[in-house]
Design a protein around this motif. Structure first.
Motif, mmCIF file in Angstrom:
data_model
loop_
_atom_site.group_PDB
_atom_site.id
_atom_site.type_symbol
_atom_site.label_atom_id
_atom_site.label_comp_id
_atom_site.label_asym_id
_atom_site.label_seq_id
_atom_site.Cartn_x
_atom_site.Cartn_y
_atom_site.Cartn_z
ATOM 1 N N PHE A 93 2.233 9.667 -11.562
ATOM 2 C CA PHE A 93 2.846 8.663 -10.477
ATOM 3 C C PHE A 93 2.450 7.695 -11.292
ATOM 4 N N HIS A 96 0.743 1.171 -11.026
ATOM 5 C CA HIS A 96 1.306 0.585 -10.134
ATOM 6 C C HIS A 96 0.204 -0.044 -9.541
ATOM 7 N N ASP A 98 -2.784 -0.808 -5.738
ATOM 8 C CA ASP A 98 -2.129 -0.907 -4.591
ATOM 9 C C ASP A 98 -1.886 -1.712 -3.755
ATOM 10 N N HIS A 159 -3.103 1.107 -12.141
ATOM 11 C CA HIS A 159 -3.769 2.701 -13.308
ATOM 12 C C HIS A 159 -2.271 3.537 -12.554
HETATM 13 NI NI NI Z 1 -2.945 4.254 -7.287
#
Ligand code: NI
Length: 226
Positions: A93, A96, A98, A159
Motif C-alpha cells: 500500500f 497516502h 487517510d 504512511h
Molecule cells: Ni492508511
C-alpha cells in the motif's frame, strides 16, 4: 505521537481471530479507499458487512475498552468499527493519507479521523517486508510489531505499507475521533496522565498528586469535546 500497546489481545483471542480470518473470503481492499489512495492500494480486505468482519470488529472494540493505555493515549470520542486486511506476497500500500472524515457504516454518523490504528495479527517471523512506515516531523518510522500488538499514530501522517515478499501479513485497522482534536494537546495530556499513574504507583506525595490530577482534568475540561 506514536503509541505502542503490547498484547492488546490475549493469546487465546488472537488464535481464535486468526482461525476465523484464515477461513474467511477476502475481497479487493480498494472498496474503502479514497481517490488518491485507491491508486496505490494493493491488498485484500474482509467485506465490511459480512458476519466475520462484524463479529471480529466487536471483539477488537471490547479489547480496546479494557485497555487503560488505549483510553489514555486516544481519549476516544468515537471509534470506527475495525476493518481487517491481508497482504500476500507482492502486495503493498503506497504512500497516502487517510480520509479526514468517514461515515460509520449503517449509521448517519460521521467521524473525524484524528488517529489511525493498526492491530498486528501476524507474527513478524511469519512474513518478510510488510513494515508500516509512518512519516512525521522527525522522519520515517518503520513499525512491525508482535501479533496482538497495537500501534496508534496521527491520522494526518503520510504512511505506507511496504511490499510483503514472503508469507502473509494480516492486521485490523481503524480510526479514532478523539475528544482532543490537536495531537500536541493530546500528547501532553497522555504524558501528564502517565506521570500521575507512575507517581501513584511509586507511593508519591498525596497533595502533589491531587494537584497534578486536578490540572489533568482541568485541561481536559478546557480542551475536550464531548
Ligand atoms: Ni492508511
Amino acid at each position: 505521537m506514536l503509541v505502542h500497546i503490547a498484547a492488546l489481545l490475549s493469546p487465546d483471542e488472537l488464535a481464535a481471530m486468526r482461525n476465523r480470518l484464515n477461513s474467511a473470503a477476502w475481497t479487493d481492499g480498494r472498496v474503502t479507499a479514497g481517490h488518491q489512495s485507491a491508486q496505490v492500494k494493493g491488498n485484500l480486505q474482509l467485506p465490511q458487512d459480512g458476519a466475520a468482519a462484524r463479529e471480529l470488529s466487536t471483539e477488537v472494540l471490547r479489547a480496546l475498552e479494557r485497555s487503560a493505555r488505549f483510553i489514555s493515549a486516544t481519549l476516544p470520542r468515537h471509534v470506527y468499527p475495525p476493518l481487517f486486511n491481508r497482504y500476500e506476497s507482492g502486495m503493498s500500500f503506497g504512500a497516502h493519507v487517510d480520509n479526514a472524515i468517514r461515515q460509520i457504516p449503517g449509521t448517519p454518523h460521521r467521524l473525524r479521523t484524528d488517529m489511525s490504528a493498526t492491530l498486528f495479527l501476524s507474527a513478524p517471523e511469519e512474513y518478510d517486508g510488510g513494515e508500516l512506515v509512518i512519516e512525521d516531523t522527525y522522519g520515517a518510522h518503520c513499525v512491525k510489531h508482535a501479533a496482538g500488538d497495537l500501534v496508534i499514530y496521527p491520522a494526518r501522517s503520510v504512511h505506507r505499507v511496504l511490499a510483503v515478499t514472503r508469507g502473509v501479513r494480516m492486521a485490523a485497522f481503524f480510526w479514532i475521533q478523539s475528544m482532543i482534536r490537536d495531537d500536541g494537546d493530546r500528547s501532553l495530556l497522555f504524558d501528564v496522565d502517565t506521570s500521575i499513574r507512575e507517581l501513584t504507583q511509586a507511593g508519591g506525595h498525596d497533595e502533589s498528586i491531587v494537584r497534578l490530577t486536578a490540572c489533568y482534568h482541568n485541561l481536559l475540561r478546557r480542551w475536550g469535546e464531548v
